[in-house]
Motif scaffolding. Structure first.
Motif, mmCIF file in Angstrom:
data_model
loop_
_atom_site.group_PDB
_atom_site.id
_atom_site.type_symbol
_atom_site.label_atom_id
_atom_site.label_comp_id
_atom_site.label_asym_id
_atom_site.label_seq_id
_atom_site.Cartn_x
_atom_site.Cartn_y
_atom_site.Cartn_z
ATOM 1 N N LYS A 69 0.823 -1.213 0.000
ATOM 2 C CA LYS A 69 0.000 0.000 0.000
ATOM 3 C C LYS A 69 0.852 1.256 0.000
ATOM 4 N N ARG A 70 2.091 1.133 0.479
ATOM 5 C CA ARG A 70 2.996 2.289 0.486
ATOM 6 C C ARG A 70 3.850 2.372 -0.779
ATOM 7 N N ASP A 71 3.765 1.340 -1.621
ATOM 8 C CA ASP A 71 4.552 1.317 -2.851
ATOM 9 C C ASP A 71 4.083 2.430 -3.794
ATOM 10 N N LYS A 72 5.033 3.238 -4.286
ATOM 11 C CA LYS A 72 4.683 4.404 -5.100
ATOM 12 C C LYS A 72 3.953 4.014 -6.385
ATOM 13 N N ASN A 73 4.394 2.906 -7.000
ATOM 14 C CA ASN A 73 3.745 2.483 -8.247
ATOM 15 C C ASN A 73 2.310 2.051 -8.000
ATOM 16 N N ASN A 74 2.069 1.312 -6.926
ATOM 17 C CA ASN A 74 0.708 0.902 -6.588
ATOM 18 C C ASN A 74 -0.174 2.113 -6.296
ATOM 19 N N ILE A 75 0.399 3.084 -5.574
ATOM 20 C CA ILE A 75 -0.372 4.293 -5.251
ATOM 21 C C ILE A 75 -0.734 5.036 -6.528
ATOM 22 N N HIS A 76 0.254 5.148 -7.425
ATOM 23 C CA HIS A 76 -0.001 5.831 -8.696
ATOM 24 C C HIS A 76 -1.067 5.108 -9.520
ATOM 25 N N LEU A 77 -0.909 3.783 -9.689
ATOM 26 C CA LEU A 77 -1.859 3.023 -10.497
ATOM 27 C C LEU A 77 -3.258 3.063 -9.894
ATOM 28 N N TYR A 78 -3.337 2.935 -8.593
ATOM 29 C CA TYR A 78 -4.637 2.992 -7.914
ATOM 30 C C TYR A 78 -5.316 4.331 -8.188
ATOM 31 N N ASN A 79 -4.579 5.422 -8.005
ATOM 32 C CA ASN A 79 -5.179 6.740 -8.168
ATOM 33 C C ASN A 79 -5.459 7.075 -9.623
ATOM 34 N N LEU A 117 -14.850 18.373 -7.747
ATOM 35 C CA LEU A 117 -13.555 19.035 -7.916
ATOM 36 C C LEU A 117 -13.061 19.660 -6.611
ATOM 37 N N ALA A 118 -13.994 20.078 -5.761
ATOM 38 C CA ALA A 118 -13.622 20.712 -4.491
ATOM 39 C C ALA A 118 -13.394 19.706 -3.366
ATOM 40 N N SER A 119 -13.740 18.441 -3.603
ATOM 41 C CA SER A 119 -13.640 17.449 -2.523
ATOM 42 C C SER A 119 -12.191 17.053 -2.273
ATOM 43 N N ASN A 120 -11.878 16.785 -1.009
ATOM 44 C CA ASN A 120 -10.520 16.388 -0.626
ATOM 45 C C ASN A 120 -10.136 15.049 -1.258
ATOM 46 N N ASN A 121 -11.121 14.158 -1.399
ATOM 47 C CA ASN A 121 -10.825 12.835 -1.982
ATOM 48 C C ASN A 121 -10.370 12.965 -3.433
ATOM 49 N N TYR A 122 -11.055 13.825 -4.176
ATOM 50 C CA TYR A 122 -10.668 14.012 -5.580
ATOM 51 C C TYR A 122 -9.291 14.668 -5.672
ATOM 52 N N LYS A 123 -9.059 15.687 -4.848
ATOM 53 C CA LYS A 123 -7.758 16.382 -4.871
ATOM 54 C C LYS A 123 -6.622 15.427 -4.522
ATOM 55 N N ALA A 124 -6.858 14.565 -3.548
ATOM 56 C CA ALA A 124 -5.828 13.595 -3.145
ATOM 57 C C ALA A 124 -5.560 12.611 -4.284
ATOM 58 N N CYS A 125 -6.630 12.222 -4.956
ATOM 59 C CA CYS A 125 -6.500 11.293 -6.084
ATOM 60 C C CYS A 125 -5.605 11.894 -7.163
ATOM 61 N N MET A 165 -6.298 19.850 -16.774
ATOM 62 C CA MET A 165 -7.744 19.656 -16.681
ATOM 63 C C MET A 165 -8.110 18.994 -15.351
ATOM 64 N N CYS A 166 -7.322 17.962 -14.978
ATOM 65 C CA CYS A 166 -7.601 17.250 -13.733
ATOM 66 C C CYS A 166 -7.376 18.129 -12.504
ATOM 67 N N LEU A 167 -6.480 19.127 -12.625
ATOM 68 C CA LEU A 167 -6.184 20.039 -11.497
ATOM 69 C C LEU A 167 -7.122 21.244 -11.466
ATOM 70 N N SER A 168 -8.080 21.287 -12.385
ATOM 71 C CA SER A 168 -9.021 22.411 -12.415
ATOM 72 C C SER A 168 -9.720 22.572 -11.076
ATOM 73 N N LYS A 169 -9.944 23.850 -10.697
ATOM 74 C CA LYS A 169 -10.560 24.115 -9.395
ATOM 75 C C LYS A 169 -12.077 24.267 -9.494
ATOM 76 N N ASP A 170 -12.590 24.467 -10.698
ATOM 77 C CA ASP A 170 -14.039 24.597 -10.845
ATOM 78 C C ASP A 170 -14.475 24.103 -12.221
ATOM 79 N N TYR A 171 -15.784 24.025 -12.373
ATOM 80 C CA TYR A 171 -16.382 23.488 -13.593
ATOM 81 C C TYR A 171 -15.981 24.287 -14.823
ATOM 82 N N ASN A 172 -15.960 25.625 -14.706
ATOM 83 C CA ASN A 172 -15.685 26.467 -15.873
ATOM 84 C C ASN A 172 -14.298 26.200 -16.443
ATOM 85 N N SER A 173 -13.285 26.099 -15.554
ATOM 86 C CA SER A 173 -11.930 25.838 -16.044
ATOM 87 C C SER A 173 -11.807 24.401 -16.553
ATOM 88 N N TRP A 174 -12.527 23.489 -15.915
ATOM 89 C CA TRP A 174 -12.485 22.089 -16.349
ATOM 90 C C TRP A 174 -13.126 21.936 -17.731
#
Length: 544
Positions: free
Chosen positions: A249-259, A292-300, A316-325
């Motif tokens: 679970k701490r493996d960087k590749n697993n974390i990346h692939l999961y997210n 987009l504003a949720s902590n879970n999405y930002k962490a992902c 696009m994935c780092l957009s903070k709101d719908y308009n920029s996305w």
């Protein structure tokens, strides 16, 4: 290996694909199987097909649900009625390779494991794209993986489905593993996760062969209907990640692939929202802004690694709101629309070229037809050339060698002992993409037939029409043709004609095409009607 494999096939409104699916199972190389068809109250002709198949084969069990119960409950009924030591699941839209059961079971026993996964072919029949091969590693090899590799397996499409796996029924029954009937997406993967969690041996074999043919044929599948169930998608990914031990679970590749996989679930959900005609623009904006504003999405997003060529995708994935996305999303949509227009333009140009080519071909056919003085002869052809000729001349097929091909060596053997081979019954199986038949020691590739049943029916029907006293043989210098076969071809007792692009094969019974000299063998002579060159074929059949 004499253990029984139970093959569970849920059936719902599958009349167009069901027969081919079951036929590919009936004709498996591994014979100790039971096929369990469970009809989930289909409203089409599926019931009749199931009944006929069950009447014909005593190893097919047929079960009908009293009401429509959904795929999870239907599969559970299959499990409750299975008697084999091993379980595989097959969807009624799909079909399997001849070696599907044997290879899965063989690798399971040889490697002393409790789960084997295979590669598969992906057929997008909606867009009509060429089949795509999906394997995990080096072709024809095997990979040994562990429970800690399931996220990697999932990222390569090897863990999300059931149909490319073999399970041990004792593990399923001992641990009371069943499908969750309360969810409608991701139930396949959850079953697999529950199974892996109950395995005693931390070893999974992956076969790098495409043994399963997944057919994407239904645009209204559950995947599309339930993309609004983002919570279930997130829960399923977390369910998968929790198989891993703490180090994994701490493996960087697993974390990346999961997210990264979780991110795609979010983006698919966004697509579902913006395409949903039942939602107004404000509701669409609010729903996407909330995520987009949720902590879970930002962490992902923050835990994903993006490639250098994914800069715009990352922004696009780092957009903070719908308009920029949606601004960046529209650029993707515009790019996609431009591409689609270019494809349409190209297709239109090809249609025009095709129409012009057909008109040109029709003139060639008309000229050849005017020279034809005989309409009662049989052409034994190595490939489609004979069938195309019959079709162009508007004749009945007086030969079984229609819409199929032989390898060169097998064709020579067939022609030189034709009555013996025709007296034998075809032994059919499914090849990589189409039915394959054996007549004793020769193979015939029925590449323009949908099922083995159709192949046998047409072969038997047409072989009765052969005019042995008016028979000609035509062949091309392809599919294994060589000097030895050329020498044998020259000895054929029937009137014959060889189409060749090789100067070494020029003789009185061949037509040589200089434009294929560099390739060393004949190219396409069908689509442009080049096989009518010099009217040699017409002359051949006129003399019969």
């Amino acid at each position: 290996m004499d253990e029984k494999i139970s093959i569970i096939v849920p059936v719902y409104n599958a009349e167009k694909t069901l027969y081919k699916c079951v036929e590919s199972l009936v004709l498996q190389k591994y014979k100790n199987i039971e096929i369990i068809l469970i009809n989930d109250k289909s409203t089409d002709n599926s019931n009749k097909i199931c009944e006929e198949l069950a009447d014909e084969y005593d190893f097919i069990k047929y079960i009908i649900n009293e009401k429509n119960m959904g795929v999870s409950a239907t599969r559970n009924r299959g499990l409750n009625n299975a008697t084999g030591e091993y379980i595989v699941f097959v969807d009624s839209d799909d079909w399997v390779d001849y070696n599907y059961c044997e290879d899965l079971l063989s690798e399971l026993k040889k490697n002393d494991v409790e789960l084997v996964i295979s590669g598969f072919w992906y057929h997008n029949d909606i867009k009509g794209l060429p089949p795509q091969k999906n394997i995990f590693g080096k072709e024809e090899s095997i990979d040994i993986k562990s429970k800690n590799d399931v996220v990697e397996l999932y990222s390569k499409w090897h863990f999300s489905a059931l149909w490319n796996k073999i399970f041990i029924r004792e593990i399923i029954e001992k641990n009371k593993i069943r499908f969750d009937e309360n969810i409608s997406i991701g139930e396949d993967m959850r079953f697999g996760i529950d199974y892996v969690n109950c395995m005693d041996k931390d070893k999974i074999v992956v076969i790098n062969k495409s043994l399963y043919h997944y057919i994407h044929i239904n645009p209204n599948s559950l995947w599309y209907k339930h993309m609004n169930q983002i919570e279930i998608s997130i829960d399923s990914m977390e369910y998968l990640f929790n198989i891993l031990d703490d180090d994994a679970k701490r493996d960087k590749n697993n974390i990346h692939l999961y997210n990264k996989n979780l991110l795609y679930s979010y983006l698919n959900y966004f697509d579902f929202i913006i395409k949903n005609k039942d939602l107004d623009n404000k509701t669409k904006k609010d729903k996407i802004d909330e995520i987009l504003a949720s902590n879970n999405y930002k962490a992902c997003v923050n835990n994903c690694e993006f490639e250098d060529n994914e800069a715009k995708f990352k922004s696009m994935c780092l957009s903070k709101d719908y308009n920029s996305w949606i601004k960046i999303k529209r650029q993707y949509i515009l790019k996609e629309n431009i591409y689609n227009k270019l494809v349409k333009t190209k297709n239109f140009i090809n249609k025009v070229k095709g129409r012009l080519n057909r008109e040109k071909n029709n003139k060639v056919i008309k000229k050849a037809s005017s020279k034809l003085k005989n309409d009662n002869f049989s052409i034994i052809s190595q490939n489609c050339t004979g069938g195309v000729f019959y079709h162009d001349m508007g004749m009945k097929f007086l030969s079984p060698t229609i819409n199929l091909h032989f390898k060169a060596g097998d064709f020579i053997k067939f022609v030189n002992n034709i009555e013996n081979y025709l007296s034998q019954e075809l032994d059919m199986r499914y090849g990589e993409f189409y039915p394959v038949g054996n007549l004793g020691d020769i193979e015939i590739y029925f590449n323009h037939y949908n099922t083995c049943e159709e192949s046998i029916e047409k072969w038997n029907e047409r072989k009765k029409r052969i005019k042995f006293d008016k028979l000609a043989v035509i062949m091309t210098d392809r599919d294994g043709f060589n000097q030895e076969i050329f020498d044998e071809f020259k000895k054929i007792k029937y009137p014959k004609l060889l189409f060749t692009g090789n100067e070494n094969y020029k003789f009185e019974d061949s037509i040589y095409y200089d434009e294929f000299r560099e390739e060393g063998s004949i190219g396409d002579i069908l689509s442009n009607k080049k096989f009518y060159k010099d009217e040699r074929l017409i002359d051949l059949v006129n003399k019969l």
